[in-house]
Design an enzyme around this catalytic site. Structure first.
Site, mmCIF file in Angstrom:
data_model
loop_
_atom_site.group_PDB
_atom_site.id
_atom_site.type_symbol
_atom_site.label_atom_id
_atom_site.label_comp_id
_atom_site.label_asym_id
_atom_site.label_seq_id
_atom_site.Cartn_x
_atom_site.Cartn_y
_atom_site.Cartn_z
ATOM 1 C CG LEU A 158 58.467 -10.627 77.518
ATOM 2 C CD1 LEU A 158 58.067 -12.094 77.692
ATOM 3 C CD2 LEU A 158 57.362 -9.861 76.806
ATOM 4 C CG ASP A 159 56.759 -5.112 82.060
ATOM 5 O OD1 ASP A 159 57.771 -4.567 81.597
ATOM 6 O OD2 ASP A 159 55.624 -4.595 82.042
ATOM 7 C CE LYS A 160 60.651 -10.437 89.997
ATOM 8 N NZ LYS A 160 61.160 -9.885 91.283
ATOM 9 C CB THR A 162 54.815 -9.728 81.158
ATOM 10 O OG1 THR A 162 54.204 -8.527 81.623
ATOM 11 C CG2 THR A 162 54.165 -10.131 79.843
ATOM 12 N NE ARG A 261 52.005 -3.721 84.362
ATOM 13 C CZ ARG A 261 53.015 -3.720 85.231
ATOM 14 N NH1 ARG A 261 54.257 -3.953 84.804
ATOM 15 N NH2 ARG A 261 52.790 -3.500 86.504
#
Length: 374
Positions: A158-160, A162, A261
């Site tokens: 997961l993105d930082k 998110t 995104r």
């Protein structure tokens, strides 16, 4: 993994790929079973033909199948090659975790079984390390060893910024199984997001190819109709706040970097708080938090033993507060899971490829018969 006896000492060694390594990359197999062999050495052996899989030349990135045989040079060659590779950096030892870090990670656990541990990742915590990133999930996984013999393994990211459901495997066998589920798209993921504005179509599919944006060093993606990789995202509006904002459910049907995104910004409705892709339009007034409003709400994936893992994660405090400020009803967030069409599954794609190949063979057979009659 099993080792077979070579016919001659100078023939090297032969290993048989075990079921637990089915689908793993060749370089990862070496890291798992012959960790003294560096990636540079594996690459050199592959280039020079000293490394063979089922008798054929191979590359470090090739994937293995259970039952295949791997031929590697003798142990003394590995030792010599390792000794002469003086430029290799020594492997950094992970420092022991503090009691605070251990308690922090264990408090994040929302599901645990013999194959997997699922955490609710908070926003701001990176999944893996990188430039100027010392604190991350991967570096804290020793806290989740619990009663398993080995350290848990990441199988997706997961993105930082998110938040939400993040699964880690508890064994090498489980890691291979889950990695295959994510790469074949059989795992189903559901995200919640708050977006700026309201889409004119409330239930739609975004199909826009994505590529790395030139000049950003791979740090940013963009829609690229010519060079981009195919990317598909299903979105559904849960609730709307006039024309100001909407609460949406997102289901990625592909797994491109920053896909959700990029796609939402591309249709003119960036995720609230995502200044990287949405610019100033991604921020709302009225006290709504400027943090990213993207949350991995649910994950459903088949387990290695034939069961199923189906986990939901509660959104972080800033997301819940924004839902309240915008007047949304939290009870309306649970929509029926969007099931993929059979043609979109790994089995469906495999069958379609097989049918196409069969049709081509039939067509060629007909052409040969026609030439024979002529």
């Amino acid at each position: 993994m099993t080792e077979d006896s070579p016919t001659r000492a100078d023939d090297g060694r032969t290993f048989t790929v075990g079921y637990e390594d089915d689908g793993i990359r060749l370089d990862r197999w070496f890291k798992r079973h012959l960790p003294e062999t560096s990636f540079n050495i594996v690459s050199r052996w592959a280039r020079t033909g000293q490394l063979r899989v089922d008798g054929s030349r191979t590359a470090p990135g090739d994937r293995l199948a259970a039952g295949q045989s791997i031929r590697v040079p003798p142990a003394e060659v590995i030792a010599t090659a390792t000794a002469t590779t003086t430029t290799a950096r020594p492997k950094k030892e992970r420092p022991p975790l503090s009691d605070e870090d251990t308690a922090f990670m264990r408090d994040l656990v929302i599901h645990q079984d013999r194959h997997a541990i699922v955490i609710n990742k908070p926003p701001g915590l990176a999944t893996q390390g990188g430039t100027k990133t010392d604190r991350h999930v991967d570096g804290l996984l020793d806290a989740l060893t619990l009663d398993a013999p080995g350290r848990p393994k990441l199988v997706h990211r997961l993105d930082k910024d998110t938040s939400g459901v993040l699964l880690v495997a508890r064994s090498a066998f489980a890691a291979g199984h889950f990695a295959k589920a994510f790469s074949s798209r059989t795992a189903r993921k559901v995200y919640w997001a708050l977006i700026a504005g309201v889409p004119s179509i409330e239930d739609g599919m975004i199909e826009l190819p994505i590529a790395k944006q030139p000049g950003t060093g791979g740090e940013k993606m963009h829609v690229d109709e010519k060079e981009g990789s195919p990317a598909r995202t299903r979105y559904r509006v849960i609730e709307r706040a006039g024309n100001t904002a909407a609460w949406v459910e997102l289901q990625p049907h592909t797994g491109r970097t920053h896909q959700l995104r990029v796609h939402m910004a591309a249709i003119g409705h960036p995720i609230v708080g995502d200044g990287k892709y949405g610019g100033p339009e991604a921020f709302l007034s009225g006290g709504v938090s400027r943090k990213m409003h993207l949350h991995a709400r649910r994950l459903r994936v088949d387990a290695p033993d034939g069961g199923q893992i189906d986990v939901t994660a509660e959104p972080p405090a800033h997301f819940a507060e924004s839902v309240k400020l915008l007047g949304f009803d939290p009870k309306r967030g649970e929509l029926p899971l969007d099931e993929p069409k059979f043609s979109e599954t790994a089995e469906g794609r495999k069958r379609a490829i097989g049918q196409a190949a069969k049709a081509r063979r039939k067509e060629r057979k007909g052409e040969r018969r026609g030439r024979g009659r002529a």
